[in-house]
Each structure stands twice: as structure tokens, then as C-alpha cells.
Enzyme design. Sequence first.
Site, mmCIF file in Angstrom:
data_model
loop_
_atom_site.group_PDB
_atom_site.id
_atom_site.type_symbol
_atom_site.label_atom_id
_atom_site.label_comp_id
_atom_site.label_asym_id
_atom_site.label_seq_id
_atom_site.Cartn_x
_atom_site.Cartn_y
_atom_site.Cartn_z
ATOM 1 N N ALA A 1 50.856 54.776 59.538
ATOM 2 C CA ALA A 1 50.376 55.422 58.311
ATOM 3 C C ALA A 1 49.683 56.713 58.731
ATOM 4 O O ALA A 1 48.516 56.949 58.427
ATOM 5 C CB ALA A 1 49.431 54.514 57.546
ATOM 6 N N HIS B 1 26.394 51.323 26.654
ATOM 7 C CA HIS B 1 25.753 50.374 27.575
ATOM 8 C C HIS B 1 26.164 48.957 27.187
ATOM 9 O O HIS B 1 26.199 48.628 26.001
ATOM 10 C CB HIS B 1 24.227 50.495 27.491
#
Length: 458
Positions: free
Chosen positions: A264, A440
Site C-alpha cells: 500500500a 444537542h
Amino acid sequence: MSNGYDYDLLVLGGGMAGLPVAMKCAYSGMETALVEEDLLGGTCLNRGCIPTKTMLRSAEVANLARRSEEFGIDIDGSIEANMDAIVQRKDDIVESIREGAYENVEGNENIDFVEGHGVFESPHEVQVDDQTLSADRVVINTGARPAKPPIDGLDAVEVHDSTDLLDLDMVPDSLAIIGGGYVGCEYAQMYSRFGADVTVCQRGDRLLPDEDPDVSEVIETAFEDEGITVQTDAPVTALSETDSGIRVDADGADAITVSDVALAAGRTPNTDGLRLEDVGVSLGERGFVETDDSFETTADGIYAIGDVSGPPMFTHSARDDADLLYRHLAKDEEISTEGRTVPWAVFTDPQVGHVGLTEQEARDAGYEVGIGRQDFADQGKPKALGETEGFVKLVTDADTDELLGAHVVGEQGAEIVHELVLAMELGATAEQIAETMHIHPTLPESINSAAGGVHKPS
């Protein structure tokens, strides 16, 4: 046709830039040839974004199942990865999307879809197997492939790359991944959660070297907590077969022996074999097609978009390339990539979302920097989710309060960073973000808190 050519436009490669530019230009009335030698959708659909994120989801489910007691849920029995089922699910999802791409192309009456390998004969002619197609303008979108770094013995041992890691029918006992960038980190965590003993061999001094060092630290800690071995400052120098597996030698680290090795270590462009040098298309030092900020190459009438022209190599930037080039080719608009806002993400757990400059990059650019940071560990929703790793970090111009960059490492970081992408695109200030009401309890309210705490570091 324009100037007596077969087509107004020929697109060489049907990836996530070539496919949409061909479709859009054809829908606008341009007679278009789309040439593809493999599968429509390119790396993203067939070997990248979609299949990897599908398999990462399976790895995430396995990890959550193992953590079930943390949430008061009892699961009897061991948690095992059924690779046949995981790969089949991935294949089914990819095939369903790919079928849609073929149907769209076939349904566009202004596109001739030509399967085969295209090679330039002249700036306006491309040979595809035994036929020659001519076009007024040509777009190169041949993409990139995994690079092979100069490692002694690499060609003498069997190694995986980011493509065949998507098709393994069994979990390796032990896996060394060479490269600690985005691709290496995603595969490392995926296969660790599937059950492999994973070691990441990174030549640089930290994982994810393009990220803020604070972000890299969170990912490295998360990996080590999950049992992934991280070797940094450890460039791999040699691979060799032994009776007990593949020996991996690296500078600065002890040699290890593993059952499997995966590469990779970056990507290299698919420009070889196109005969670009014969038609005046210049390549950069690493082989990527050189273009200006409107995708024009050094050959008149030839353009390049997507990964073949180098960074940023993301599907979303490739799609934006396609949209910009369509507007130029079909609508004769003036276009430029200069100053465009390009975010990106790493789909590890915790996720990474990034847009703009890091703190150090901002300082290097001469800015007086303001910093706002909110740790997830101090917020209600991450606690409720049991996902308290990470933070939101804002980098601002201390003189104007405008956002220069933003980093989110944590639960759903790749999703919630988009608020900050929009803020940068619209030139919002930290104060404006702080004064915007956030729901929230949610993860994005961490952005609100970070913006409210922007200050000049002492």
C-alpha cells in the site's frame, strides 16, 4: 461532427471522471465515444471506494459485536469473519451499482461505447484494437494503479495489493502491510478486525503523514489499542521466502516473518503504452500527465482528468474535474481548479475528515494562526455512543477569524467535516460557526464548541 472527425469528443477511460464527463457532454448534444478496456466505474467502484467501505462495514460490525458487553448486550459464541459472505456482499453491491452505469451509457443515444485498449495515433486519433477513432477533442482518464516500491526480492515472493485484498477467501494468519497512508491504514484495521495479526511498516515517522500530527497520534493509539503493530521510520528493504513464511526486513526495525504481505505504497499512473510522447503530451517526474488548471495538456485539444493527472487523487475531486470540464467543453465556460476547496477522509475507526491547511502548513504560509479544539471525550454524544476517541480542531487566520483548515478525527469524522467544508467555501469565520445553533446531543456540536474556543496558542 466537428472538423470532419468521427466524434466531437473521445473519452479514454470510463472511471469516475471519464464516465460523467462523457455522459454530460453527450446529453448536451456532443457526439461522444467512450473507450474502456476494463470495467466502467474505474478504481473507485471496482477496486477502491465502494468495495473497501463495504468490507470495512463488515469489520466494524465484527468489532461492535466483540464490544457488546460494553453496551450491556450478551452475545454467546465467538465472532468470526466469514470471508466468502463478506466478499459476496461486496461483489453484489458493486455489481448493482456497475449495472446502473452500463444502463446509463447504453441509454445515451449520443454515446458510442467502445470496449478495448486505446492508443494514440495522432492528437486526434485513437486506435482501439483494430479500429481507429477520431475526435475533435480527447480526454484522458486512464487512472492509476498500485505502485511497486523498490524492495529487494519483491518479485520473488507472492504479495497482495489493494485490489486482491478485496477478494481473499480466508483471513491471513499474519499480515504485514507496507505503507501507512490512507489505503494501508484502512486495510490494516479491516484485516485486524477480521482476525489477522497485522503489522504496518511505515517508512515515515508517523502514520497518515499528510494529516495533522495530532490526528496521526490518535490513529496510532487506536491501532495499538486494537493490537495492530505499528512500525514507523521503518522503510522495508527486502522480502524473502522462508520455511515459516515471508521474512520482512526493514531499516530501523527488527525483521518479522508473516504469512502474507500487502503493498500500500502509493499509486502510479496508467500512462505507459498510450504513446503520449508521440502526440506531445508531457509527463511529470512520476509519470502523471501534466495539465494546467483547466485540465489542458501540452497537446492542443487533449485534456486529462482524474488520477492520471496526479493529486488530489479522490473520487470527489475526479467528479468535480468532470463537471468543470463538461462546462468548458459543452458550454464554453472559462474554468479553473485554482482555489477550489478539496476535502478528504480516511475511513479508519476513528474516522478522519480533513479540509484545508494543517496548523503547520498555515504557519509555513505566513499566517498568524488561531486554534480551536474540542475533544470528543468531553462531549455528551460521544460518551453515549462509547466513541470518545478523537477531537475537532480548527485552524483560523487570527487576523480575520476565517477558517483556514479543519480536522475531525473521531466517530463519523468523514461525515461531520462537511459543515466545515461548506464554512470554508463560503468564507465563514469561527465566530459565525460558534454563534450557529447546533442540536444537542450530536457529534457536530463539537464543531460549535471548538469554534467558540479559538485562540492564539501561547
